[in-house]
Design an enzyme around this catalytic site. Structure first.
Site, short mmCIF file in Angstrom:
data_model
loop_
_atom_site.label_atom_id
_atom_site.label_comp_id
_atom_site.label_asym_id
_atom_site.label_seq_id
_atom_site.Cartn_x
_atom_site.Cartn_y
_atom_site.Cartn_z
N ASN A 1 2.66 -26.90 2.55
CA ASN A 1 1.62 -25.90 2.80
C ASN A 1 2.14 -24.73 3.62
OD1 ASN A 1 1.51 -28.14 4.99
ND2 ASN A 1 0.56 -26.38 5.99
N ASP B 1 -4.31 -27.33 2.52
CA ASP B 1 -3.18 -28.24 2.78
C ASP B 1 -2.77 -28.99 1.52
OD1 ASP B 1 -1.16 -29.46 4.31
OD2 ASP B 1 -2.40 -31.21 4.68
N TRP C 1 -1.05 -45.74 -2.04
CA TRP C 1 -0.06 -45.05 -1.19
C TRP C 1 1.35 -45.59 -1.46
CZ3 TRP C 1 -2.19 -40.89 0.76
CH2 TRP C 1 -1.49 -40.14 1.70
CA CA Z 1 0.81 -30.43 5.00
#
Ligand code: CA
Length: 594
Positions: free
Chosen positions: A281, A323, A495
Site C-alpha cells: 500500500n 490498504d 491463512w
Molecule cells: Ca499494508
C-alpha cells in the site's frame, strides 16, 4: 567436555558417517551445492525442494502422484518436530529439502536444519532481536533460500543471515534497512539470476519499498530498485538511477515516505530473465494526503534481473485507499486459448478481490474478474485494466468537524480477498486454487503526520464478518473464463498456502488446526489431520526412497488475531503452537501398491 556436549559430538559424528554411507549407496554427490539451474528446474525434480513456491514460477504444483485420491486416506505422520521454547507465534514458513536435510524457519527469526529422514535436529540458529522492532502483523517468517552451500534468511530487524548448510555457522550478515525507521523482514528471499533478491516490510510505518539484489555468496549489493517514484536506486557497477519520473503520479513530497513495501517476495521467469514482485500500500492509508495514482504502489512490477530496471508495471489499485497491498504473488503459467495459441501468462489474486491475468512478457492486461462474492470498492475492471470505482472511499477529515472523516463500509476488508498465503496452479486441471476470505470493514480517515519509526496510517478500521457461517472460502478458479468451478467454505479465515499435485489433490490448512486434502475436481475433503494448533503455513511435497512425503508447519498466529476486529472471537480459542509435521502413506505408498 560435558556429558551433553560429548553426546552431541558423538551424535554429529555418527550422523556424518550415516549420511556419507547413504550418499555413497545412492551414488549421489555428497553435499551437492545448490545452483541457479537447480532452482530454475525445481518443479521438474521431485526428490528435493530448492525454491520458495516449488519452482521459480510459483505454481506450488507437484508431478508426484503416489499420494492421490485413492491412497490419500492412508496418509499418516512420519515424524514431527517441535520448535520448542516459549516463542510460539504464527508459523507461516515453507520448508526446503536438500542433501538429506530439511530447513524450516519459525516465529521470532529462528531456523532449524533437521535430518529429513527422521526429524532429528542437526543444528539451529536463533537470531538475537533488538528491542524496538516493528513487525506490523506478527513475528512471522515465511522461509529460507538455499544457494551454493548456504541457507539464507531474513529477520524481523531487517537483517539477512547466511548460514553454512552443513554446520549452521554464520558465513555473512547484512542489513536490508534500519529497523528503527519501521523496516522489518518476514518474506523468504528469492534466488534469481544467481542473485539473492529481497524486498522489505514496513508499509504501515512509512517505510519505502525497495528491491535489493546481492551476491548470495558474500552479501554484496549488486543493484537496488526503490519501488516508489522519485527514489534513487543503484545499477550494477554503482551508477544511480531514479525510479520513474518524480511527481508524475504523486503531488508534493508525499512520495518521500510513500510506502509500497514489497513484503512478500516474488516469482521469476528464467527465460525472460524477469523478476515479478508485488508492492504494498501507499503510505499513509489516508489517500486524501497523496492525490494521484501513486506509482508504483499496489502494483505488480517486472524487473530486469540483470539491472533491477522496471521493464513493465501493472497497478491493481491506483491511489489505494483501503490498504489493498498489491503484494500478492504473480503465478506464471502457460495459458492455451481455444484457438491453440499459448500465452506466456501470469495470474494474481489481488487483495482487492479481483483475479488478474496478464501477459507476463509485457504486462498487457488480459482479464480481471472477481474471485470473492463481495466487492464494493469497484464495480469491475475495464478493458484497459483499470478499476471502475464505486466511489466508496472514506471521507476527508479536513472537510469534517473534529478529527475523524466520514466512515464507510467496504468489502473486501483490508486483510483482503486473499492475503499473503499463496494460491496454487494445477497443471492437471488448468485451474487456480485460491485461499480466499469474505469480510468487510468500516474505515475512516484521520489527519496524520510522518514521524520516523511510528505507525503512519491516518485511518481507523474494524473488520466485520459478512456471513454467519463462513469467512474463508477455498475456490477453484478457471483463469480462461473467470468463473469459480467449486468452493469449500471454512468458518474462520484461510491463512495457509495451497499446494496441488498430479494425484488430483489440493492441500491447505485451516486455523481450526487441520491439514486437509481436497479432490481437485469437486472440492470434496478426502483426508484431514489435526495438527494441534492453527495451520497458517505452506505445504510442500517431495520423494525420498520411492515414497512421497508432505510437510507443513503448524502454529496459529499472523495478522488475523491481531487485526481481525469482529473476527477475533471466532479464533480466540485457538492454541498457540510451533511444530513441523511430515506425512507419508503408512503402507509405504510405493507406486506398485496402487
Ligand atoms: Ca499494508
Amino acid at each position: 567436555m560435558s556429558l551433553i556436549s560429548r553426546s552431541r559430538y558423538l551424535a554429529a559424528g555418527s550422523l556424518s558417517a550415516l549420511t556419507l554411507a547413504a550418499a555413497m549407496a545412492s551414488g549421489s554427490v555428497f553435499a551437492e551445492s545448490v545452483t541457479q539451474e537447480m532452482i530454475n528446474n525445481d518443479h521438474l525434480h521431485t526428490d528435493r525442494v530448492t525454491s520458495y513456491g516449488m519452482g521459480p514460477h510459483g505454481q506450488r504444483y507437484s508431478t508426484l502422484d503416489h499420494i492421490n485420491r485413492e491412497t490419500v486416506s492412508d496418509l499418516t505422520p512420519a515424524w514431527a518436530f517441535s520448535f520448542g521454547g516459549e516463542l510460539q507465534r504464527g508459523q507461516e514458513s515453507q520448508t526446503l529439502v536438500h542433501n538429506g536435510k530439511i530447513f524450516v524457519t519459525g516465529s521470532y527469526s529462528r531456523l532449524w536444519a533437521l535430518d529429513v529422514q527422521t526429524g532429528r535436529l542437526l543444528w539451529s540458529y536463533s537470531h538475537r532481536l533488538p528491542d524496538g522492532i516493528s513487525p506490523c502483523c506478527d513475528v512471522v517468517n515465511r522461509g529460507p533460500a538455499i544457494y551454493d552451500d548456504l541457507v539464507i534468511f531474513g529477520t524481523l530487524d531487517a537483517q539477512l543471515v547466511a548460514l553454512d548448510m552443513e554446520t549452521g555457522r554464520v558465513r555473512w550478515r547484512d542489513t536490508i534497512a534500519d529497523y528503527r525507521a519501521g523496516y522489518s523482514y518476514t518474506a523468504a528471499p528469492m534466488i534469481a539470476n544467481d542473485l539473492l533478491i529481497t524486498g522489505n516490510s514496513g508499509g504501515e510505518f512509512g517505510a519505502v519499498g525497495e528491491v535489493q539484489a546481492r551476491n548470495p555468496r558474500n552479501g554484496e549489493i549488486v543493484w537496488t530498485r526503490p519501488v516508489v517514484e522519485g527514489h534513487t536506486g543503484k545499477l550494477p557497477g554503482g551508477e544511480e538511477s531514479v525510479t520513474g519520473t518524480t511527481n508524475a503520479s504523486w503531488e508534493g513530497s508525499a512520495w518521500e515516505q510513500g510506502g509500497g513495501a514489497p513484503w512478500l517476495g516474488g516469482t521469476y521467469d528464467p527465460e525472460l530473465n524477469l523478476i515479478y514482485i508485488g508492492t504494498g500500500n501507499p503510505a499513509p492509508w489516508n489517500a486524501h494526503s497523496r492525490p494521484g495514482d501513486n506509482l508504483y504502489t499496489s502494483t505488480t512490477l517486472a524487473l530486469d534481473a540483470d539491472t533491477g530496471e522496471i521493464k513493465w508495471h501493472y497497478q491493481t489499485t491506483p491511489n489505494d485507499h483501503w490498504d489493498y497491498d498489491g503484494v500478492n504473488e504473480l503465478v506464471l503459467f502457460d495459458m492455451e486459448l481455444d484457438n491453440g495459441t499459448v500465452i506466456k501468462a501470469g495470474a494474481k489474486a489481488d487483495r482487492n478481490g479481483f483475479f488478474y491475468v496478464l501477459d507476463r512478457t509485457n504486462g498487457r492486461f488480459l482479464s480481471g474478474d472477481a474471485f470473492v462474492d463481495n466487492i464494493t470498492w469497484a464495480e469491475r475492471i475495464d478493458s484497459d485494466g483499470r478499476p471502475v470505482e464505486t466511489g466508496n472511499r472514506p471521507g476527508n477529515p479536513a472537510e469534517t468537524e473534529g478529527d475523524r472523516g466520514e466512515s464507510v463500509t467496504v468489502a473486501p476488508a483490508f486483510l483482503g480477498g486473499k492475503n499473503w498465503n499463496h494460491m496454487s496452479y494445477s497443471q492437471r486441471t488448468g485451474l487456480f486454487y485460491i485461499p480466499s476470505n469474505e469480510w468487510e470493514m468500516e474505515i475512516w480517515n484521520e489527519p496524520v503526520t510522518y514521524r520516523r519509526g511510528a505507525a503512519y496510517l491516518g485511518a481507523g478500521f474494524t473488520i466485520k464478518p459478512i456471513y454467519d457461517d463462513k469467512v474463508g472460502v477455498l475456490r477453484a478458479f478457471d483463469p480462461k473464463t473467470g468463473q469459480v468451478k467449486w468452493e469449500a467454505p471454512n468458518p474462520t479465515p484461510l491463512w495457509a498456502s495451497v499446494m496441488t499435485t498430479a494425484g488430483g489433490l489440493v492441500f491447505t490448512g485451516t486455523p481450526e488446526g487441520y491439514l486437509k486434502a481436497f479432490d481437485d475436481e469437486t472440492g470434496e475433503v478426502l483426508w484431514q489431520f489435526q495438527t494441534g494448533s492453527g495451520v497458517v503455513g505452506q505445504p510442500v511435497t517431495w520423494e525420498m526412497d520411492g515414497e512421497q512425503y508432505i510437510s507443513v508447519v503448524s502454529g496459529w498466529g499472523g495478522a488475523v488475531p491481531l487485526w481481525g476486529g469482529e473476527i477475533g472471537p471466532l479464533v480466540r480459542h485457538i492454541s498457540q503452537g510451533g511444530m513441523l509435521w511430515v506425512f507419508k502413506l503408512h503402507n509405504g505408498g510405493h507406486v506398485a501398491s496402487r
